[in-house]
Design a protein around this motif. Structure first.
Motif, PDB file in Angstrom:
ATOM      1  N   ASP A  60       0.840  -1.188   0.000  1.00 31.57           N
ATOM      2  CA  ASP A  60       0.000   0.000   0.000  1.00 31.57           C
ATOM      3  C   ASP A  60       0.885   1.251   0.000  1.00 31.57           C
ATOM      4  O   ASP A  60       1.793   1.382   0.833  1.00 31.57           O
ATOM      5  N   PRO A  61       0.680   2.193  -0.917  1.00 29.63           N
ATOM      6  CA  PRO A  61       1.537   3.397  -0.947  1.00 29.63           C
ATOM      7  C   PRO A  61       1.366   4.303   0.262  1.00 29.63           C
ATOM      8  O   PRO A  61       2.198   5.182   0.485  1.00 29.63           O
ATOM      9  N   THR A  62       0.303   4.124   1.054  1.00 31.09           N
ATOM     10  CA  THR A  62       0.132   4.958   2.246  1.00 31.09           C
ATOM     11  C   THR A  62       0.996   4.489   3.412  1.00 31.09           C
ATOM     12  O   THR A  62       1.134   5.231   4.392  1.00 31.09           O
ATOM     13  N   ILE A  63       1.567   3.299   3.334  1.00 28.72           N
ATOM     14  CA  ILE A  63       2.454   2.809   4.398  1.00 28.72           C
ATOM     15  C   ILE A  63       3.803   3.504   4.260  1.00 28.72           C
ATOM     16  O   ILE A  63       4.422   3.488   3.194  1.00 28.72           O
ATOM     17  N   GLN A  64       4.256   4.095   5.347  1.00 27.38           N
ATOM     18  CA  GLN A  64       5.521   4.826   5.348  1.00 27.38           C
ATOM     19  C   GLN A  64       6.679   4.023   5.929  1.00 27.38           C
ATOM     20  O   GLN A  64       7.827   4.220   5.527  1.00 27.38           O
ATOM     21  N   LYS A  65       6.388   3.125   6.870  1.00 28.78           N
ATOM     22  CA  LYS A  65       7.463   2.390   7.527  1.00 28.78           C
ATOM     23  C   LYS A  65       6.917   1.092   8.105  1.00 28.78           C
ATOM     24  O   LYS A  65       5.829   1.078   8.680  1.00 28.78           O
ATOM     25  N   ILE A  66       7.676   0.012   7.949  1.00 26.75           N
ATOM     26  CA  ILE A  66       7.342  -1.291   8.525  1.00 26.75           C
ATOM     27  C   ILE A  66       8.527  -1.741   9.369  1.00 26.75           C
ATOM     28  O   ILE A  66       9.645  -1.864   8.862  1.00 26.75           O
ATOM     29  N   GLU A  67       8.299  -1.972  10.652  1.00 30.03           N
ATOM     30  CA  GLU A  67       9.351  -2.394  11.572  1.00 30.03           C
ATOM     31  C   GLU A  67       8.993  -3.752  12.157  1.00 30.03           C
ATOM     32  O   GLU A  67       7.820  -4.017  12.471  1.00 30.03           O
ATOM     33  N   VAL A  68       9.999  -4.597  12.329  1.00 26.98           N
ATOM     34  CA  VAL A  68       9.842  -5.876  13.012  1.00 26.98           C
ATOM     35  C   VAL A  68      10.485  -5.726  14.380  1.00 26.98           C
ATOM     36  O   VAL A  68      11.708  -5.655  14.504  1.00 26.98           O
ATOM     37  N   LEU A  69       9.665  -5.661  15.416  1.00 22.28           N
ATOM     38  CA  LEU A  69      10.160  -5.464  16.777  1.00 22.28           C
ATOM     39  C   LEU A  69      10.660  -6.765  17.398  1.00 22.28           C
ATOM     40  O   LEU A  69      11.587  -6.749  18.205  1.00 22.28           O
ATOM     41  N   ARG A  70      10.036  -7.870  17.036  1.00 25.10           N
ATOM     42  CA  ARG A  70      10.467  -9.182  17.536  1.00 25.10           C
ATOM     43  C   ARG A  70      10.244 -10.214  16.426  1.00 25.10           C
ATOM     44  O   ARG A  70       9.110 -10.543  16.093  1.00 25.10           O
ATOM     45  N   THR A  88      -1.428  -8.717  23.982  1.00 25.78           N
ATOM     46  CA  THR A  88      -1.170  -7.374  24.478  1.00 25.78           C
ATOM     47  C   THR A  88       0.309  -7.047  24.335  1.00 25.78           C
ATOM     48  O   THR A  88       1.175  -7.806  24.799  1.00 25.78           O
ATOM     49  N   PHE A  89       0.591  -5.906  23.689  1.00 26.91           N
ATOM     50  CA  PHE A  89       1.964  -5.467  23.469  1.00 26.91           C
ATOM     51  C   PHE A  89       2.033  -3.959  23.674  1.00 26.91           C
ATOM     52  O   PHE A  89       1.091  -3.229  23.345  1.00 26.91           O
ATOM     53  N   ASP A  90       3.160  -3.524  24.225  1.00 31.62           N
ATOM     54  CA  ASP A  90       3.358  -2.106  24.507  1.00 31.62           C
ATOM     55  C   ASP A  90       3.524  -1.337  23.203  1.00 31.62           C
ATOM     56  O   ASP A  90       4.264  -1.760  22.307  1.00 31.62           O
ATOM     57  N   MET A  91       2.852  -0.192  23.108  1.00 29.51           N
ATOM     58  CA  MET A  91       2.949   0.620  21.902  1.00 29.51           C
ATOM     59  C   MET A  91       4.328   1.256  21.752  1.00 29.51           C
ATOM     60  O   MET A  91       4.714   1.637  20.650  1.00 29.51           O
ATOM     61  N   ASP A  92       5.086   1.369  22.854  1.00 23.63           N
ATOM     62  CA  ASP A  92       6.439   1.928  22.819  1.00 23.63           C
ATOM     63  C   ASP A  92       7.495   0.831  22.941  1.00 23.63           C
ATOM     64  O   ASP A  92       8.585   1.053  23.469  1.00 23.63           O
ATOM     65  N   MET A  93       7.190  -0.341  22.443  1.00 21.82           N
ATOM     66  CA  MET A  93       8.099  -1.483  22.539  1.00 21.82           C
ATOM     67  C   MET A  93       9.354  -1.241  21.708  1.00 21.82           C
ATOM     68  O   MET A  93       9.295  -0.772  20.567  1.00 21.82           O
ATOM     69  N   GLU A  94      10.510  -1.564  22.291  1.00 21.02           N
ATOM     70  CA  GLU A  94      11.783  -1.403  21.606  1.00 21.02           C
ATOM     71  C   GLU A  94      12.078  -2.634  20.751  1.00 21.02           C
ATOM     72  O   GLU A  94      11.736  -3.752  21.123  1.00 21.02           O
ATOM     73  N   PRO A  95      12.720  -2.458  19.599  1.00 15.89           N
ATOM     74  CA  PRO A  95      13.026  -3.623  18.739  1.00 15.89           C
ATOM     75  C   PRO A  95      14.089  -4.526  19.363  1.00 15.89           C
ATOM     76  O   PRO A  95      15.024  -4.056  20.003  1.00 15.89           O
ATOM     77  N   GLU A  96      13.911  -5.827  19.168  1.00 16.51           N
ATOM     78  CA  GLU A  96      14.856  -6.835  19.638  1.00 16.51           C
ATOM     79  C   GLU A  96      15.601  -7.373  18.420  1.00 16.51           C
ATOM     80  O   GLU A  96      15.025  -8.093  17.601  1.00 16.51           O
ATOM     81  N   LEU A  97      16.872  -7.024  18.294  1.00 13.82           N
ATOM     82  CA  LEU A  97      17.669  -7.374  17.121  1.00 13.82           C
ATOM     83  C   LEU A  97      18.313  -8.737  17.315  1.00 13.82           C
ATOM     84  O   LEU A  97      18.853  -9.048  18.384  1.00 13.82           O
ATOM     85  N   LEU A  98      18.268  -9.557  16.267  1.00 13.23           N
ATOM     86  CA  LEU A  98      18.928 -10.856  16.261  1.00 13.23           C
ATOM     87  C   LEU A  98      20.308 -10.714  15.634  1.00 13.23           C
ATOM     88  O   LEU A  98      20.512  -9.887  14.747  1.00 13.23           O
ATOM     89  N   PRO A  99      21.282 -11.515  16.054  1.00 16.17           N
ATOM     90  CA  PRO A  99      22.610 -11.462  15.420  1.00 16.17           C
ATOM     91  C   PRO A  99      22.551 -11.933  13.975  1.00 16.17           C
ATOM     92  O   PRO A  99      21.665 -12.709  13.587  1.00 16.17           O
TER      93      PRO A  99
END
Length: 307
Positions: A161-171, A192-203
């Protein structure tokens, strides 16, 4: 001479030629000026067996069909159109150059930022767990679910969808089932997930973990008969089934379906065709993956500050 008289004259000449061929006259064989269009079968739009159009199979990672399932065509032959699929893949690659669409699976926690004319900053950000991923091609979509203020909210996003500006994978993770629609009937803490959840990066190079968490269902009524779908991610499904429901469940079981090879064939794409599709888009996707890894290393690295 008008058109109708010309048409009658041409039909009369054809009838005369046909009458001659029936008698003792020698038969005339009319050959087209360019006979190659009649002697040879038309070539497909993308020839699988042409070495110029294929990348060596060893270069294509085996997990491409799991990472990019939307590039494969629809298994239903009624919705197949080779030219349309080619154009859609071109549009999908152009869209991926504009926005980073990371790798994700059903069960991954994601955050999607899209334009919203009614929001304060003209953008809205939604965080949730991916409970379903469906459709193929340019219309591929996924569903995110979250519980906010004791109310379950689901948002259906079109991936391109062109209206999507950013897609993040938090976990980034997988679950025991291919679809998590049963979370609608589970306890709220599993969605239930926190709206301010920080991303968890995998090696780099690490395999995608599989979360063995099993959800707990609420009492009936349910939206669907989950006991008939052979789900592995539900812990207490037998607590709410009486003997009558169990008998109905076993009466509708079809254990022979796993041996039905034709049914499995109709739901999948042949391996040769998969290689042909991914060989067409492999170079572009590989460059995008390298760019994504480079940006990921920049986020992890913190430049030391002078004391």
């Amino acid at each position: 001479m008008n058109i109708s008289s010309r048409l009658h004259r041409s039909i009369y000449q054809c009838l005369v030629v046909c009458e001659r061929n029936k008698g003792s006259y020698p038969r005339f064989i009319v050959k087209p000026k360019n006979s190659r269009w009649f002697d040879k079968a038309p070539k497909p739009f993308f020839d699988v067996h042409d070495p110029k159009n294929r990348v060596v199979n060893s270069l294509i990672p085996p997990n491409f069909r799991h990472v990019y399932p939307e590039f494969l065509p629809d298994p239903n032959i009624e919705y197949r159109n080779t030219l349309m699929e080619k154009l859609q893949r071109t549009d999908m690659l152009k869209r991926r150059r504009q926005i980073d669409i990371p790798e994700f699976y059903v069960g991954s926690v994601m955050a999607v930022t899209s334009s919203d004319p009614h929001a304060a900053g003209k953008t809205s950000r939604f965080v949730g767990i991916c409970i379903d991923r469906y459709f193929t091609g340019i219309r591929s979509a996924f569903i995110l679910r979250n519980v906010i203020d004791h109310q379950g909210i689901e948002v259906d996003f079109q991936m391109y969808d062109p209206t999507i500006q950013k897609i993040e994978v938090l976990r980034l993770e997988k679950r025991l089932d291919d679809k998590l629609l049963y979370l609608r009937d589970c306890l709220p803490e599993f969605s239930t997930f926190d709206m301010d959840m920080e991303p968890e990066l995998l090696p780099d190079g690490a395999e995608v973990p599989v979360n063995p968490l099993k959800a707990i269902l609420k009492p009936r009524p349910w939206l669907e008969r989950w006991e008939r779908q052979e789900l592995k991610g539900i812990a207490n499904i037998m607590e709410y089934l009486n003997p009558k429901r169990i008998r109905k469940w076993h009466a509708r079981l079809e254990p022979w379906e796993k041996y039905d090879l034709m049914k499995q064939y109709r739901k999948t794409i042949p391996e040769e065709e998969q290689n042909a599709v991914y060989s067409e888009v492999y170079t572009e996707l590989h460059q995008l993956e390298l760019m994504r890894k480079k940006m990921k290393r920049k986020k992890v690295f913190h430049r030391p500050k002078k004391a």
